[in-house]
Motif scaffolding. Structure first.
Motif, PDB file in Angstrom:
ATOM      1  N   PHE A 117     -12.610  -4.857   0.259  1.00 48.34           N
ATOM      2  CA  PHE A 117     -10.976  -5.511  -0.593  1.00 48.34           C
ATOM      3  C   PHE A 117     -10.260  -3.971  -0.375  1.00 48.34           C
ATOM      4  O   PHE A 117     -10.580  -3.712  -0.696  1.00 48.34           O
ATOM      5  N   PHE A 119      -6.518  -3.044  -0.770  1.00 48.22           N
ATOM      6  CA  PHE A 119      -5.320  -2.194  -0.941  1.00 48.22           C
ATOM      7  C   PHE A 119      -4.480  -1.579  -0.628  1.00 48.22           C
ATOM      8  O   PHE A 119      -4.726  -0.874  -0.865  1.00 48.22           O
ATOM      9  N   GLN A 123      -0.705  -5.790  -1.258  1.00 52.64           N
ATOM     10  CA  GLN A 123      -1.210  -5.995  -0.791  1.00 52.64           C
ATOM     11  C   GLN A 123      -2.930  -6.511  -0.224  1.00 52.64           C
ATOM     12  O   GLN A 123      -2.653  -5.190  -0.318  1.00 52.64           O
ATOM     13  N   GLY A 124      -3.589  -7.176  -0.939  1.00 52.24           N
ATOM     14  CA  GLY A 124      -4.680  -7.389  -0.276  1.00 52.24           C
ATOM     15  C   GLY A 124      -4.964  -7.653   0.568  1.00 52.24           C
ATOM     16  O   GLY A 124      -4.442  -8.873   1.703  1.00 52.24           O
ATOM     17  N   ARG A 143      -3.459 -12.038   3.556  1.00 52.34           N
ATOM     18  CA  ARG A 143      -3.253 -11.301   2.696  1.00 52.34           C
ATOM     19  C   ARG A 143      -3.018 -11.483   1.834  1.00 52.34           C
ATOM     20  O   ARG A 143      -2.736 -12.765   1.670  1.00 52.34           O
ATOM     21  N   GLN A 144      -3.671 -11.125   0.512  1.00 52.43           N
ATOM     22  CA  GLN A 144      -3.178 -11.174  -1.012  1.00 52.43           C
ATOM     23  C   GLN A 144      -1.770 -10.797  -1.793  1.00 52.43           C
ATOM     24  O   GLN A 144      -1.724  -9.464  -1.223  1.00 52.43           O
ATOM     25  N   SER A 149      -4.439  -9.104  -6.329  1.00 43.95           N
ATOM     26  CA  SER A 149      -4.923  -8.561  -5.763  1.00 43.95           C
ATOM     27  C   SER A 149      -4.993  -7.494  -7.255  1.00 43.95           C
ATOM     28  O   SER A 149      -6.586  -6.890  -7.863  1.00 43.95           O
TER      29      SER A 149
END
Length: 175
Positions: A117, A119, A123-124, A143-144, A149
């Motif tokens: 993961f 970051f 964004q993650g 993207r998270q 994140s």
């Protein structure tokens, strides 16, 4: 025009590989191993661009190498359990939607599978490779958000984590 389109297509194909390559070169902050009884579940490693952990807002990557076969639903259930312990399930209205998203994008894992993961730039992004023998990681899902994140990485890095010894080791403390 045709050459421009081919160049753009080629660059879009290489883009995930290129962006994975740069975080793989980040410096290791620390590593830790999660055991359950006599069994090793996974090893983990935290990396940052400068090799120091300065908190949840900085660019960082958590790489997990699984040592056991685990079904995706068990990974999601473990995430839910950790979020419940941290109070995230009651404080964050989107937590159920996030868990459903994880059910959609995470694979089952076997010994040697790596999930990362990353970051970066608030964004993650999840990344996957079937084994450390593979040269490249493949992105998983979209993207998270920064909120997702921060809450995902809290499982390992929040001071209230259920695994304080792992947190200490990952963030560069004593083993």
């Amino acid at each position: 025009m045709k050459h421009t389109l081919l160049l753009l297509l080629w660059l879009s194909i290489l883009s995930p590989v290129a962006s994975a390559a740069d975080w793989l070169a980040w410096r290791k902050v620390g590593d830790a191993t999660l055991t359950w009884g006599p069994f090793t579940v996974y090893t983990s490693q935290l990396r940052t661009p400068d090799g120091r952990y300065a908190g949840p807002q900085q660019d960082q990557v958590l790489i997990i190498t699984y040592k056991r076969q685990i079904e995706r639903q068990d990974l999601v259930d473990a995430t839910r359990d950790q979020w419940q312990a941290l109070g995230i399930m009651t404080q964050e209205a989107r937590s159920q939607a996030w868990l459903r998203m994880l059910e959609d994008i995470w694979p089952d894992v076997v010994p040697g599978t790596q999930l990362a993961f990353v970051f970066r730039e608030n964004q993650g992004q999840f990344w996957y490779r079937a084994s450390a023998m593979q040269k490249t990681f493949t992105p998983l899902g979209p993207r998270q958000s920064a909120d997702f994140s921060k809450n995902f990485l809290a499982i390992w890095l929040d001071p209230r984590t259920q695994y304080p010894a792992l947190r200490q080791q990952l963030t560069g403390g004593e083993k």
